[in-house]
Scaffold this motif. Structure first.
Motif, PDB file in Angstrom:
ATOM      1  N   HIS A 168       0.838  -1.195   0.000  1.00  0.00           N
ATOM      2  CA  HIS A 168       0.000   0.000   0.000  1.00  0.00           C
ATOM      3  C   HIS A 168       0.874   1.246   0.000  1.00  0.00           C
ATOM      4  N   THR A 172       1.372   4.770  -2.275  1.00  0.00           N
ATOM      5  CA  THR A 172       0.694   5.937  -1.716  1.00  0.00           C
ATOM      6  C   THR A 172       1.625   6.797  -0.869  1.00  0.00           C
ATOM      7  N   VAL A 177       2.603  10.357  -4.306  1.00  0.00           N
ATOM      8  CA  VAL A 177       1.321  11.065  -4.454  1.00  0.00           C
ATOM      9  C   VAL A 177       1.549  12.487  -4.957  1.00  0.00           C
TER      10      VAL A 177
ATOM     11  N   ALA E  21      -5.539  12.155  -1.457  1.00  0.00           N
ATOM     12  CA  ALA E  21      -4.346  11.602  -0.805  1.00  0.00           C
ATOM     13  C   ALA E  21      -4.718  11.044   0.564  1.00  0.00           C
ATOM     14  N   ILE E  24      -6.961   7.755   0.265  1.00  0.00           N
ATOM     15  CA  ILE E  24      -6.225   6.510  -0.009  1.00  0.00           C
ATOM     16  C   ILE E  24      -5.194   6.260   1.085  1.00  0.00           C
ATOM     17  N   SER E  26      -2.643   7.946   2.159  1.00  0.00           N
ATOM     18  CA  SER E  26      -1.216   8.234   1.899  1.00  0.00           C
ATOM     19  C   SER E  26      -0.600   8.767   3.177  1.00  0.00           C
TER      20      SER E  26
END
Ligand SMILES: Nc1ncnc2c1ncn2[C@@H]1O[C@H](COP(=O)(O)O)[C@@H](O)[C@H]1O
Ligand SMILES: Nc1ncnc2c1ncn2[C@@H]1O[C@H](COP(=O)(O)O)[C@@H](O)[C@H]1O
Ligand SMILES: Nc1ncnc2c1ncn2[C@@H]1O[C@H](COP(=O)(O)O)[C@@H](O)[C@H]1O
Ligand code: NA
Ligand code: NA
Ligand code: NA
Lengths: 324, 97, 97, 97, 324, 324
Positions: A168, A172, A177, E21, E24, E26
Motif C-alpha cells: 500500500h 501511496t 502522491v 491523498a 487513499i 497516503s
C-alpha cells in the motif's frame, strides 16, 4: 571532458557550502520543517512541469518510458542485491534494505541534474519526470520481496500485515502522491488558470533548490561520522553502484528510449541515484533488522554527494559521447 | 485522586499507528503524544530530519490491569523496532473527584 | 521488567552537546530528547524563538550507579547554566525479558 | 537532593495562559512546557493543526504543599476543558546541594 | 449552468488532490507550521491587495460594506442557531458554538472564489475584502452571547472573565489583526515602496494558495471519520446552511450593495462559508461544553469542501442570473 | 530633516504592525521555524547580492572595508563596556555580555536600511555587506575576553574549554557561515547559472523582509514587560549607545572609507545596531552569569525598534549632511 566551470553552478555550490558548514562544525541548522516544506514544493513543481509537458506528447512515448522505469525499478535492486551479497558479503537483510534505496531515485539529484542542463542550455525530454514518479514504487516492493526471501519461512502473521501495509505504502507514499498527483494536475488543469500558479513554481524553483541542497549538504556531511560503521567495502559500493546504475541508465536512455543528450543524462541520474526520503522509512518498516546507519549513510552520505559532484558531469560527458 | 500506572513509550514515528491500534484493541482510550523527539539507544542516534525517522514520546495513564496488557502488546514491537517503555506509579487527579 | 532510575533534565538547547559528552564519558548510551521546550524558572521565562534560547527536555533511563554518576556530572552544569534535574523510579520493560 | 512532587498536566494550548496565571497566584515559579503535543482522551483525538487546537504538556516540580494548591486550582479547569493531571514523586537535584 | 472546465482550476484540483491523498491513506503530511505560514502569507496578501484598492475608492461605499458585513456577521449565526435548535434539535450549547462558525468566514474559500473569478477573467469589487476582515468579530461575539443565554444564570465569576477575554479576542485574534493591519498598511504605505514588496504577494499568491488548499484538502478528508459522530441531520445542515447563507449573501451583494457579478459572488461566499481557523479556538474557550468534533467536522469536513467544489460555481451561476 | 512619508515604507510599517499586535495582546503568533526560515533566506540573499557586487570591485576597497569592520567590531564593544561599567555602573559580567551585542550587528536593521534607501532611490556601495558578515566574529571574541578579564584568575578548566568553543563559534556560527558562504558563492558562481536562482532572492526579498519584520515587531514588543528589570539607566544606554555607534559609523563610512550617502548610512547602521540572533546564544554560553533578560531586552526591545523607527532616518539625515 568537462571544465571546472561546470561545477560552479549554484546548486552544486550550495550543496558544497552546506557540506562545508557541517565539516567545520558550524551551528548552522535548518528547522526540520523547512526541509520538508522545500521538498514538498520541489516535488509539486517537478510534477506540474512534467504534467504540462506530458499534455503535449504522445501516449506511445509515455508508455515506453513507463515500461523502462518499471524495468529499472525492479532490475536495479536485484543487481545491487547481488553485488552486496556476493561481492561485499553483506548479510541478506541489510542487503535487501540497501538495494531498495538504489532502485529508487533521489529527487534532489534529479533536480540538480536539471539545473546542470539548464546552466549549459541543454534541453531534455519530459518523459524522465514520469519515470521519476514511477521508480519509487517498484523499488520498495522489490526490497520487501528480497527481505522476505532472506527471512524465508519466518514470515508470521505480523510479517504479512507489514507486507500488506508496505505494498500500500509503495503506491501511496507522500513523494509518489505529490509527483503523480501534480503531474496529473498539470496535464488536466485549464492552461489559462495554470498560468496563474506557474510563476510560483517556475521562478522560485532554482532558488528553492539552492536552499534545499544547502540543507542536504549538511545532512550528507552529518553522515560522515558513520563512515566507520559502514566499512570500506560498503563505501566502495556507494560509489560503484551509481556507476553501474548510470551505465544501465545511459544504455536505457540512449538505445531503448532514443533520448537526446539531456534526456539520456536524466535517465542515467535516475538509475544512478539512491532515494533518501521516501525509501528509508519504508525499509525501516519492512526490514527493521537492517541498520538505518548503513542505508542512510550510503544513500545520503556517499552516493548523493558523489552523484552531485562527480557523477552528473561524468554521466553528462558519457551522454554526449553516446547521443551528442 | 486515583493511583494509576504511568507508561512512557519512546518509539519511532512510523510505528505509532501500530501502537495505537494495539491500544484500541486493549481498550485504552487515553494517551498523549509528543512528536519530533530525538534520542540515542542501541540502534544509534535518531533525530527528526527530512527522512522523518524521528521518535515520538507517548504517555499513557491507565489502571494496573490495562497497563499489563499494554506492556504485553508493546513488548514484541519494542523487540522488533527498538525503543523503550518505562512504567512508574502516579496519582491521577480525576476530573470529577 | 527491571527497576531503573528515570532522570529528567531540562536545560538550554545550547548546553545539550555538553551534557551528551558527559553521558559519553560516563558510558550512558541511551537518552531521549524533546526539543523546543519552553519554561520558567529562577532565570525567568524561556521560549523557543529566532534567538534559539529554548529548552530541551532530556529523559535518561539507567541503573542506580550510572544515575549517581550522571547526577554528579550534571550538577555543575545546572549550577552554571540553570535548568532542573528530577530523578524518579521506574520499571523498564526490557526488549528481551 | 530534595523530595518533590512532580506534576504533569496535559491541557489544550489555549488554556495555558489560564493555568499559568493560577500558578502565579499560588506562587509556583517554575514549570516546563512542551508545546505541540497531541493525544486522545474522552473528548476525542487532538492534534496540532492550522486550527491550533493542540495540547501542551506541562511539568511542574514543587513541594507537597504547593502541589496540593496547584491540584485544587487545576481541577476546575480540567473539569471544564478536559485534559489530565498526574502527580508522582521525584527527587530534585538542587543546583546548590 | 456551468461547464466542467470551471472545476479544472488548479486551486480546486489541489484541494481534490489533498482530499484524495488522505482518502487513499497516503502518508503525505504537511508540517503544521507550513500550513500556518501559508495562511499568514495569504491573509497578509489579501489584506494588502484590499488596502491598495481601498485607497482608491470612496468612503461611502466602504461604509455600506462595513454595515453589510456587521449585519451578516450578527444575523447569520442567529439564523443558524434557530435552524439547529428547532429543526436539527441540537442542544443549545453545541448550537451556539456551531452558529458562530457560520457567521464567520473561511478565508480559504474566499480566496478560492477569487481564483475562480480570475480563471474566468471576471473582475470584482474590492469591498468584500473589508467584509472578510470584519466578519470574524461579530460572529465570535454572537456565539458567546448565544452560549451565555443557553446557560442562562449559570454565569459565574469564571464565566465573566472568559467573556471579557473573548470579546477582546474577537477583535484581536490573529486573522483579524493580519487582515485589518495589512489592509491599513496597503492603504497608507508609499505606493513606490509598496511596489517593491508586491511581487512577493502577487506572483506567489496563486501558488501559495495551491499548497494551502492541498493541505486543507487533507484536513477536510481527515474529518470524514467523524461523520458518524455528527449524524445525518447535522450533515444535512452542513450543506443547507451554506445555501441559506449564499442566498442571503447574494441578496445583500446584489440588491443592498449593488455589486456586479464578481462582487456578488464574493459576498455570497462570505455568507456561505464557515470559519475553520479563527473561530474554533474561540469557541473552544467560550463553550467548552460543545464538541470540537461537531463544529470542526461541519465547517472543515462538510461545508468547506461543499463550497469549494459545488458552492462556488453554483453561487456564480446565481450571481450571473442576478447581476449579469 | 525627513518627512513623515519616509516612515511609511512597508518594512517599517510591518514592524509597527507586529509591535502593535503584541501591545494589544493579539494571539497572533508566528511559528518559530518560520522566523528561522525567513532569516536564513534573508542572510543568503544579502550574501549573494554582496558577492555578485564584490566580483565587480577592486580588492583594495574590499580590504579597507574589512579593516574598518574589524576596527568597529573590536572597538565598539570596548566603548560600550566602558560606558556600562563607569556610567551605568553595571556589574562587569553583564556589561561584557551586553557589549558584545553592540559590537555585532543586526541583519534585520541593516536590511531595513537597504529598504529605506531603495524607497528613496538612493544607491549604496556594496562593501557594507562584507562588513556585515565580518562584524559578528570580533564582537563575540571581545565579549569573551572582557568576561574573562572580569572574572580574572577564576578561569578554570571548564572555562578554557568554553573559550575554545566560543572562538570556534565566533567564526562558524550560522549567520557568519551563511553570509560569508553565500557571498563567496555569489562571487564565484557562473553568472548565467546565478541568473536562474536570483529571481528567488531578488523579487521575494522585500516581501520576505516584511514578514520577518512583522515577527520581529512582535518579538520586540514582547520584551517590553522586561523594561522594569532593565531599569532606567540601562534603557537610556539602549538609545544612546546606538547614537554613539552611529556617530562612529558615520565618521568611518564618510572619512575613512569615503563612501557616498548610501554607503555611509549603512556603515552607521552597522555600528549603531546590536545583534539579537547570533550573539545572544554565544553570550549565554560565554557568560552564563549574565542575564538574558538584560541583553535581549536592550538589543531586541530597545535598540532595534529605536534604530528602525528613529535611527535610520536620523542617520540618513546625518549622512546626507556629511556626504550629500
Ligand atoms: N536508556 C534510555 N533512556 C532514555 N531513552 C532511551 C534509552 N534507550 C533508548 N532510548 C530511546 O529509545 C530510542 C530507541 O532506542 P533503541 O531502539 O535502543 O535505539 C532512542 O532513540 C531513544 O530515544
Ligand atoms: N520547578 C520547576 N518545575 C519544572 N520545570 C522547572 C522548574 N524550575 C525550572 N524549570 C525548568 O528549567 C528551566 C531553567 O530553570 P532556571 O535555570 O531556574 O531558570 C526553566 O526554563 C524551566 O523549563
Ligand atoms: N489516560 C490518559 N493518558 C495520557 N494522556 C491522556 C489520558 N487521557 C487524556 N489524556 C490527554 O489529555 C487530553 C485531553 O483529554 P480529554 O479531556 O479526556 O479528551 C488528551 O488529548 C490527551 O492528550
Ligand atoms: Na536509482
Ligand atoms: Na459565513
Ligand atoms: Na553594532
Amino acid at each position: 571532458m568537462f571544465s571546472l566551470s561546470n561545477m560552479l553552478i549554484p546548486a552544486i555550490l550550495f550543496f558544497a557550502l552546506g557540506f562545508l558548514a557541517q565539516l567545520i562544525r558550524s551551528d548552522l541548522k535548518f528547522p526540520p520543517d523547512l526541509a520538508k516544506a522545500l521538498s514538498i514544493y520541489l516535488l509539486v513543481a517537478i510534477g506540474l512541469h512534467g504534467g504540462i509537458e506530458l499534455a503535449k506528447i504522445d501516449a506511445a512515448g509515455a508508455l515506453s518510458a513507463v515500461a523502462a522505469a518499471l524495468g529499472l525499478g525492479f532490475g536495479l535492486p536485484v543487481i545491487a542485491y547481488a553485488i552486496l551479497v556476493w561481492a561485499v558479503r553483506l548479510d541478506r537483510l541489510n542487503a535487501a534494505a540497501i538495494s531498495a534505496h538504489y532502485g529508487s531515485v533521489s529527487a534532489g539529484t534529479f533536480v540538480t541534474a536539471i539545473a546542470f542542463l539548464d546552466s549549459l542550455k541543454v534541453s531534455h525530454e519530459s518523459y524522465p519526470v514520469i519515470m521519476l514518479a514511477i521508480m519509487e514504487s517498484p523499488a520498495i516492493i522489490i526490497g520487501l520481496v528480497l527481505a522476505n526471501m532472506a527471512r524465508k519461512g519466518q514470515g508470521n502473521g505480523h510479517q504479512k500485515r507489514v507486507s500488506r501495509e508496505l505494498v500500500h505504502d509503495a503506491f501511496t507514499n507522500g513523494s509518489v502522491v505529490l509527483l503523480l498527483g501534480s503531474m496529473l494536475l498539470g496535464a488536466i488543469a485549464q492552461p489559462a488558470a495554470l498560468d496563474k500558479i506557474m510563476p510560483f513554481y517556475d521562478m522560485m524553483f532554482m532558488g528553492v533548490l539552492s536552499l534545499f541542497l544547502l540543507d542536504m549538504g549538511m545532512e550528507a556531511a552529518r553522515r560522515i561520522g558513520d563512515f566507520r560503521k559502514v566499512g570500506p567495502s560498503l563505501l566502495v559500493f556507494g560509489v560503484t553502484m551509481p556507476l553501474v546504475g548510470a551505465a544501465v541508465g545511459l544504455a536505457t536512455g540512449h538505445w531503448l528510449l532514443g533520448f537526446g543528450v539531456g534526456g539520456t543524462l536524466l535517465v542515467a541520474v535516475l538509475a544512478a541515484s539512491a532515494s533518501y526520503i521516501a525509501v528509508p522509512p519504508a525499509m525501516r518498516l519492512a526490514v527493521p533488522e537492517a541498520s538505518p546507519a548503513l542505508f542512510l549513510t550510503l544513500s545520503l552520505g556517499v552516493t548523493f554527494p558523489f552523484n552531485v559532484i562527480v557523477g552528473i558531469p561524468l554521466y553528462f560527458w558519457a551522454a554526449q559521447r553516446l547521443a551528442g | 485522586m486515583k493511583p494509576v500506572k504511568r507508561i512512557e513509550i519512546v518509539i519511532e514515528e512510523i510505528e505509532l499507528e501500530n501502537v495505537i491500534s494495539e491500544l484500541d484493541r486493549i481498550g485504552v482510550v487515553g494517551y498523549t503524544i509528543v512528536p519530533r523527539a530525538g534520542g540515542r539507544g542501541e540502534r544509534g542516534v535518531r533525530s527528526e530530519t527530512v527522512q522523518g525517522l524521528g521518535n515520538v514520546l507517548m504517555t499513557i495513564a491507565c489502571d494496573e490491569r490495562q497497563a499489563a496488557a499494554v506492556i504485553d502488546a508493546i513488548r514484541p514491537i519494542l523487540k522488533r523496532y527498538g525503543g523503550i517503555c518505562l512504567v512508574s506509579d502516579a496519582m491521577w487527579v480525576i476530573h470529577d473527584s
